[in-house]
Enzyme design. Structure first.
Site, PDB file in Angstrom:
ATOM      1  N   TYR A  13      -5.432  -5.638  16.432  1.00  0.00           N
ATOM      2  CA  TYR A  13      -5.443  -4.862  15.187  1.00  0.00           C
ATOM      3  C   TYR A  13      -6.727  -4.035  15.096  1.00  0.00           C
ATOM      4  O   TYR A  13      -6.688  -2.833  14.784  1.00  0.00           O
ATOM      5  CB  TYR A  13      -5.333  -5.820  13.999  1.00  0.00           C
ATOM      6  CG  TYR A  13      -5.239  -5.142  12.656  1.00  0.00           C
ATOM      7  CD1 TYR A  13      -4.029  -4.644  12.198  1.00  0.00           C
ATOM      8  CD2 TYR A  13      -6.362  -5.013  11.840  1.00  0.00           C
ATOM      9  CE1 TYR A  13      -3.932  -4.023  10.953  1.00  0.00           C
ATOM     10  CE2 TYR A  13      -6.280  -4.399  10.601  1.00  0.00           C
ATOM     11  CZ  TYR A  13      -5.062  -3.905  10.162  1.00  0.00           C
ATOM     12  OH  TYR A  13      -4.973  -3.286   8.929  1.00  0.00           O
ATOM     13  N   ILE A  46       0.845  -1.199   0.000  1.00  0.00           N
ATOM     14  CA  ILE A  46       0.000   0.000   0.000  1.00  0.00           C
ATOM     15  C   ILE A  46       0.881   1.250   0.000  1.00  0.00           C
ATOM     16  O   ILE A  46       0.639   2.194  -0.767  1.00  0.00           O
ATOM     17  CB  ILE A  46      -0.979  -0.040   1.194  1.00  0.00           C
ATOM     18  CG1 ILE A  46      -2.008  -1.151   0.963  1.00  0.00           C
ATOM     19  CG2 ILE A  46      -1.651   1.313   1.402  1.00  0.00           C
ATOM     20  CD1 ILE A  46      -2.971  -1.391   2.127  1.00  0.00           C
TER      21      ILE A  46
HETATM   22  N1  LIG Z   1      -3.497  -5.210   3.435  1.00  0.00           N
HETATM   23  C1  LIG Z   1      -4.718  -4.975   3.887  1.00  0.00           C
HETATM   24  O1  LIG Z   1      -5.656  -5.776   3.688  1.00  0.00           O
HETATM   25  C2  LIG Z   1      -5.016  -3.720   4.652  1.00  0.00           C
HETATM   26  C3  LIG Z   1      -6.365  -3.360   4.842  1.00  0.00           C
HETATM   27  C4  LIG Z   1      -6.659  -2.217   5.568  1.00  0.00           C
HETATM   28  C5  LIG Z   1      -5.626  -1.445   6.083  1.00  0.00           C
HETATM   29  N2  LIG Z   1      -4.336  -1.824   5.903  1.00  0.00           N
HETATM   30  C6  LIG Z   1      -3.290  -0.977   6.463  1.00  0.00           C
HETATM   31  O2  LIG Z   1      -2.513  -0.436   5.424  1.00  0.00           O
HETATM   32  C7  LIG Z   1      -1.193  -0.158   5.911  1.00  0.00           C
HETATM   33  C8  LIG Z   1      -0.164  -0.783   4.977  1.00  0.00           C
HETATM   34  O3  LIG Z   1      -0.329  -2.195   5.011  1.00  0.00           O
HETATM   35  P1  LIG Z   1       0.161  -3.198   3.848  1.00  0.00           P
HETATM   36  O4  LIG Z   1      -0.987  -4.030   3.509  1.00  0.00           O
HETATM   37  O5  LIG Z   1       0.898  -2.454   2.785  1.00  0.00           O
HETATM   38  O6  LIG Z   1       1.128  -4.116   4.712  1.00  0.00           O
HETATM   39  P2  LIG Z   1       2.673  -4.483   4.535  1.00  0.00           P
HETATM   40  O7  LIG Z   1       2.941  -5.481   5.590  1.00  0.00           O
HETATM   41  O8  LIG Z   1       2.929  -4.824   3.105  1.00  0.00           O
HETATM   42  O9  LIG Z   1       3.397  -3.100   4.869  1.00  0.00           O
HETATM   43  C9  LIG Z   1       3.518  -2.601   6.162  1.00  0.00           C
HETATM   44  C10 LIG Z   1       4.834  -1.822   6.221  1.00  0.00           C
HETATM   45  O10 LIG Z   1       4.931  -1.232   7.528  1.00  0.00           O
HETATM   46  C11 LIG Z   1       6.297  -1.323   7.920  1.00  0.00           C
HETATM   47  N3  LIG Z   1       6.410  -1.264   9.378  1.00  0.00           N
HETATM   48  C12 LIG Z   1       5.993  -2.186  10.280  1.00  0.00           C
HETATM   49  N4  LIG Z   1       6.369  -1.819  11.525  1.00  0.00           N
HETATM   50  C13 LIG Z   1       6.993  -0.627  11.400  1.00  0.00           C
HETATM   51  C14 LIG Z   1       7.618   0.260  12.318  1.00  0.00           C
HETATM   52  N5  LIG Z   1       7.676  -0.020  13.642  1.00  0.00           N
HETATM   53  N6  LIG Z   1       8.164   1.413  11.862  1.00  0.00           N
HETATM   54  C15 LIG Z   1       8.133   1.688  10.527  1.00  0.00           C
HETATM   55  N7  LIG Z   1       7.590   0.883   9.591  1.00  0.00           N
HETATM   56  C16 LIG Z   1       7.036  -0.262  10.038  1.00  0.00           C
HETATM   57  C17 LIG Z   1       6.772  -2.665   7.375  1.00  0.00           C
HETATM   58  O11 LIG Z   1       8.198  -2.690   7.283  1.00  0.00           O
HETATM   59  C18 LIG Z   1       6.064  -2.719   6.031  1.00  0.00           C
HETATM   60  O12 LIG Z   1       6.881  -2.203   4.987  1.00  0.00           O
HETATM   61  C19 LIG Z   1      -1.143  -0.718   7.343  1.00  0.00           C
HETATM   62  O13 LIG Z   1      -1.413   0.317   8.265  1.00  0.00           O
HETATM   63  C20 LIG Z   1      -2.297  -1.698   7.351  1.00  0.00           C
HETATM   64  O14 LIG Z   1      -2.793  -1.910   8.653  1.00  0.00           O
HETATM   65  C21 LIG Z   1      -4.003  -2.930   5.184  1.00  0.00           C
END
Ligand SMILES: NC(=O)c1ccc[n+]([C@@H]2O[C@H](COP(=O)([O-])OP(=O)(O)OC[C@H]3O[C@@H](n4cnc5c(N)ncnc54)[C@H](O)[C@@H]3O)[C@@H](O)[C@H]2O)c1
Length: 238
Positions: free
Chosen positions: A143, A13
């Site tokens: 979460y 994302i």
């Molecule tokens: N994938 C989904 O279905 C979904 C749905 C709704 C919301 N989200 C939200 O979207 C956002 C991005 O998620 P994604 O799906 O790309 O997941 P992802 O796991 O691909 O990316 C998450 C990123 O956050 C980074 N991260 C984790 N802990 C960290 C820290 N302490 N400091 C800095 N960076 C840190 C990780 O290194 C990773 O690159 C998140 O907040 C997630 O909760 C995701």
């Protein structure tokens, strides 16, 4: 040219958001625990206007240092996040605190650190919440609590910081293909159940999250603050 600071920029994302904002003409500060992956994931034509920063959103010093290193900061995107798929009884306090520390307190730390620059530049914040903020989904207790917090943090910061010229909004997607969801999206039973619950019958594309972020950050959304834009294919209608 103003700069967007994107946390979680190595994730699917975060990468889509960086691409959309870069293509919209912004300079990019890509911040993640893994800055090399953040820069490697950016399309080559945008690398010239991007810098990568190692950021741990659970660390006050790291949040302050990265924010201070960014010139002309006018947009903070809080996309760093972790998911733990456990019930309330399985989670335990240490894990609960860790998930809240990354997903909720991390967004608060970054917002506080960015406030002076955002006030100077009349900028905005967009955080990635989730449908878990308002649908009580079983099995991802910490979460869901953390994302409910992100949505309300958004409303409260919008109210408090409107006078400083800072707009604060969030996007709340249902399931998006990424490293965070690779496990469940590989499970045919989960996919059948989830797609049956989503009237449009599809996961949300990272590019659709990015387009919503780009809109909320743009002058076209100058009247919008404290709002949560839900991208759920109609999941919350029924
Ligand atoms: N994938 C989904 O279905 C979904 C749905 C709704 C919301 N989200 C939200 O979207 C956002 C991005 O998620 P994604 O799906 O790309 O997941 P992802 O796991 O691909 O990316 C998450 C990123 O956050 C980074 N991260 C984790 N802990 C960290 C820290 N302490 N400091 C800095 N960076 C840190 C990780 O290194 C990773 O690159 C998140 O907040 C997630 O909760 C995701």
């Amino acid at each position: 040219m103003t700069t967007a600071l994107i946390t979680g920029a190595a994730g699917a994302i975060g990468q889509a958001i960086a691409t959309a904002l870069g293509d919209a003409g912004m300079r990019l500060a890509l911040a993640d625990l893994d800055p090399d992956a953040a820069i490697a994931g950016l399309p080559a034509h945008l690398r010239g206007r991007a810098a990568a920063h190692r950021l741990d959103v659970t660390d006050d010093t790291s949040c302050a240092a990265v924010t201070a290193a960014v010139d002309d900061l006018s947009l903070l995107v809080n996309a760093a996040g972790v998911m733990v798929r456990r019930t309330a009884l399985q989670t335990g306090v240490a894990t609960f605190q860790h998930v809240l520390d990354v997903n909720l307190t991390g967004a608060y730390r970054m917002a506080r650190a960015a406030h002076p620059a955002l006030a100077t530049n009349r900028g905005s914040i967009v955080s990635i919440s989730s449908t878990h903020a308002f649908l009580a989904a079983r099995g991802s207790f910490a979460y869901g609590v953390s994302k409910a917090g992100v949505s309300h943090l958004t409303r409260l910061l919008a109210l408090e910081w409107a006078a400083d010229g800072i707009r604060v909004n969030a996007v709340a997607p249902t399931v998006v293909p990424s490293a965070m969801t690779a496990d469940v999206l590989a499970d045919p039973a989960y996919v059948d159940r989830k797609m049956a619950a989503i009237p449009l019958g599809a996961p949300v594309a990272p590019a659709h999250v990015a387009a919503a972020v780009a809109y909320l950050a743009s002058p076209a959304a100058a009247s919008t603050t404290g709002q949560i834009l839900v991208l759920d294919g109609g999941e919350s209608l029924a």
